[in-house]
Scaffold this motif. Structure first.
Motif, short mmCIF file in Angstrom:
data_model
loop_
_atom_site.label_atom_id
_atom_site.label_comp_id
_atom_site.label_asym_id
_atom_site.label_seq_id
_atom_site.Cartn_x
_atom_site.Cartn_y
_atom_site.Cartn_z
N THR A 7 -38.26 28.96 -44.95
CA THR A 7 -39.16 28.43 -43.93
C THR A 7 -40.22 27.57 -44.60
O THR A 7 -40.84 27.97 -45.59
CB THR A 7 -39.86 29.57 -43.16
OG1 THR A 7 -38.86 30.40 -42.56
CG2 THR A 7 -40.77 29.00 -42.09
N ARG A 8 -40.37 26.36 -44.08
CA ARG A 8 -41.36 25.45 -44.66
C ARG A 8 -42.76 25.90 -44.29
O ARG A 8 -43.02 26.35 -43.16
CB ARG A 8 -41.11 24.02 -44.17
CG ARG A 8 -39.75 23.49 -44.60
CD ARG A 8 -39.51 22.09 -44.12
NE ARG A 8 -40.43 21.13 -44.70
CZ ARG A 8 -40.33 20.67 -45.95
NH1 ARG A 8 -39.36 21.07 -46.74
NH2 ARG A 8 -41.19 19.79 -46.40
N THR A 9 -43.67 25.76 -45.24
CA THR A 9 -45.05 26.18 -45.01
C THR A 9 -45.77 25.14 -44.15
O THR A 9 -45.35 23.98 -44.07
CB THR A 9 -45.79 26.32 -46.34
OG1 THR A 9 -45.92 25.02 -46.94
CG2 THR A 9 -45.05 27.24 -47.29
N PRO A 10 -46.87 25.53 -43.49
CA PRO A 10 -47.65 24.55 -42.73
C PRO A 10 -48.09 23.37 -43.58
O PRO A 10 -48.10 22.23 -43.10
CB PRO A 10 -48.84 25.37 -42.24
CG PRO A 10 -48.32 26.77 -42.16
CD PRO A 10 -47.37 26.90 -43.32
N ARG A 11 -48.43 23.61 -44.83
CA ARG A 11 -48.85 22.51 -45.71
C ARG A 11 -47.70 21.54 -45.94
O ARG A 11 -47.90 20.32 -45.92
CB ARG A 11 -49.35 23.06 -47.05
CG ARG A 11 -49.70 21.98 -48.06
CD ARG A 11 -50.33 22.56 -49.30
NE ARG A 11 -51.65 23.11 -49.02
CZ ARG A 11 -52.45 23.63 -49.96
NH1 ARG A 11 -52.04 23.68 -51.22
NH2 ARG A 11 -53.63 24.11 -49.64
N GLU A 12 -46.49 22.07 -46.15
CA GLU A 12 -45.33 21.19 -46.36
C GLU A 12 -45.02 20.39 -45.10
O GLU A 12 -44.70 19.20 -45.18
CB GLU A 12 -44.12 22.04 -46.76
CG GLU A 12 -44.21 22.60 -48.17
CD GLU A 12 -43.10 23.58 -48.48
OE1 GLU A 12 -42.71 23.70 -49.65
OE2 GLU A 12 -42.60 24.24 -47.53
N ARG A 13 -45.14 21.03 -43.95
CA ARG A 13 -44.87 20.30 -42.70
C ARG A 13 -45.93 19.22 -42.46
O ARG A 13 -45.60 18.12 -42.00
CB ARG A 13 -44.83 21.28 -41.52
CG ARG A 13 -43.63 22.23 -41.55
CD ARG A 13 -43.41 22.88 -40.20
NE ARG A 13 -44.53 23.73 -39.81
CZ ARG A 13 -44.64 25.02 -40.13
NH1 ARG A 13 -43.68 25.61 -40.84
NH2 ARG A 13 -45.68 25.72 -39.73
N TYR A 14 -47.16 19.51 -42.80
CA TYR A 14 -48.23 18.51 -42.65
C TYR A 14 -47.98 17.34 -43.59
O TYR A 14 -48.15 16.17 -43.20
CB TYR A 14 -49.58 19.14 -42.95
CG TYR A 14 -50.72 18.15 -42.96
CD1 TYR A 14 -51.28 17.69 -41.77
CD2 TYR A 14 -51.23 17.65 -44.16
CE1 TYR A 14 -52.31 16.76 -41.77
CE2 TYR A 14 -52.25 16.72 -44.17
CZ TYR A 14 -52.79 16.30 -42.98
OH TYR A 14 -53.81 15.37 -42.99
N ARG A 15 -47.54 17.64 -44.80
CA ARG A 15 -47.27 16.58 -45.77
C ARG A 15 -46.14 15.69 -45.27
O ARG A 15 -46.22 14.46 -45.35
CB ARG A 15 -46.90 17.18 -47.13
CG ARG A 15 -46.56 16.14 -48.20
CD ARG A 15 -46.25 16.79 -49.53
NE ARG A 15 -45.84 15.79 -50.51
CZ ARG A 15 -46.67 15.00 -51.18
NH1 ARG A 15 -47.96 15.09 -50.98
NH2 ARG A 15 -46.22 14.12 -52.04
N ASP A 16 -45.09 16.29 -44.73
CA ASP A 16 -43.97 15.50 -44.20
C ASP A 16 -44.41 14.61 -43.05
O ASP A 16 -44.01 13.44 -42.97
CB ASP A 16 -42.84 16.43 -43.74
CG ASP A 16 -42.11 17.09 -44.89
OD1 ASP A 16 -42.27 16.62 -46.04
OD2 ASP A 16 -41.37 18.07 -44.64
N ARG A 17 -45.23 15.16 -42.14
CA ARG A 17 -45.71 14.36 -41.01
C ARG A 17 -46.57 13.21 -41.48
O ARG A 17 -46.46 12.08 -40.97
CB ARG A 17 -46.51 15.24 -40.04
CG ARG A 17 -45.67 16.19 -39.21
CD ARG A 17 -46.45 16.72 -38.02
NE ARG A 17 -47.68 17.40 -38.43
CZ ARG A 17 -47.74 18.70 -38.70
NH1 ARG A 17 -46.66 19.46 -38.63
NH2 ARG A 17 -48.89 19.25 -39.05
N THR A 18 -47.42 13.46 -42.46
CA THR A 18 -48.30 12.41 -42.96
C THR A 18 -47.49 11.31 -43.65
O THR A 18 -47.75 10.12 -43.45
CB THR A 18 -49.34 12.99 -43.94
OG1 THR A 18 -50.09 14.02 -43.28
CG2 THR A 18 -50.29 11.91 -44.42
#
Length: 237
Positions: A7-18
């Protein structure tokens, strides 16, 4: 039993979105003013972050451009690979060329990014080769049963040698055709696809760059004629 995906962490998901937002803005800048208009500081300002903060996502403009190049290849590969090629080799070749052109003229700013060197000193990542081959791959089986005319023999000889020498090329051809490098049809397939590549880029590239403006022909008609000439050269049915 295969392990469940992490499961991807919130930080990783935020990085991908950015990163995705940065690329979206860069593509818009590219469409508005060409590659020279892609500016990291303006992107950072639009996102409400500092210039140095942007470098946490991309090492520099060349790094960003490299991602755009690979994304563009992935996009055009998706379009070409979705083409129905079951109607016969000549019809398939026309369908593939039409899909290639349609993608390019719909977004010439991305197509032109793939042509040549976007900016002086830019070096495309090694993965670009595989992505370009993903675009050309569907053309290989179209030519596999071709019977090239004698004038093609010099190129066929060179590409047959390349096919037998380069295991990566051999694997690519076999992936798309099911033919090993030792099969004569494998070299024919490779020769046809390699010949199609400059034909496509030549005509479509000139159109995307606006070079046909004011001329008395429809670019789609010119491309169709060239495709038929290529099909005749390989005696495709």
């Amino acid at each position: 039993m295969a392990s469940a995906p992490r499961t991807r962490t919130p930080r990783e998901r935020y990085r991908d979105r950015t990163r995705a937002e940065i690329k979206e803005i860069a593509v818009r800048q590219l469409a508005d003013g060409g590659v020279e208009s892609v500016a990291l500081l303006r992107i950072a300002k639009e996102l409400g972050m500092s210039g140095p903060a942007l470098y946490r996502y991309f090492a520099g403009r060349d790094d960003l451009l490299a991602e755009l190049v690979m994304d563009a290849y992935d996009s055009i590969a998706s379009e070409v690979q979705a083409v129905d090629t079951s109607a016969g080799d000549r019809a398939a070749l026309h369908a593939l060329a039409t899909a290639f052109r349609a993608w390019a003229v719909a977004q010439p700013h991305l197509y032109l990014l793939l042509q040549g060197t976007p900016v002086p000193g830019f070096t495309a990542p090694a993965e670009t080769v595989d992505r370009a081959r993903a675009v050309l791959g569907p053309f290989l089986p179209v030519f596999a049963e071709g019977r090239p005319v004698r004038s093609v023999n010099p190129l066929l000889t060179e590409l047959r040698a390349w096919l037998r020498k380069d295991t990566a090329v051999a694997a690519w051809v076999e992936e798309w055709t099911g033919l090993s490098a030792a099969k004569p049809a494998a070299a024919v397939a490779l020769t046809g696809a390699i010949t199609a590549w400059p034909q496509l880029h030549g005509t479509v590239g000139l159109e995307a760059a606006g070079q046909f403006t004011g001329m008395g022909h429809a670019p789609a008609t010119l491309l169709a004629v060239q495709v038929d000439m290529l099909a005749d050269t390989f005696q495709l049915a």
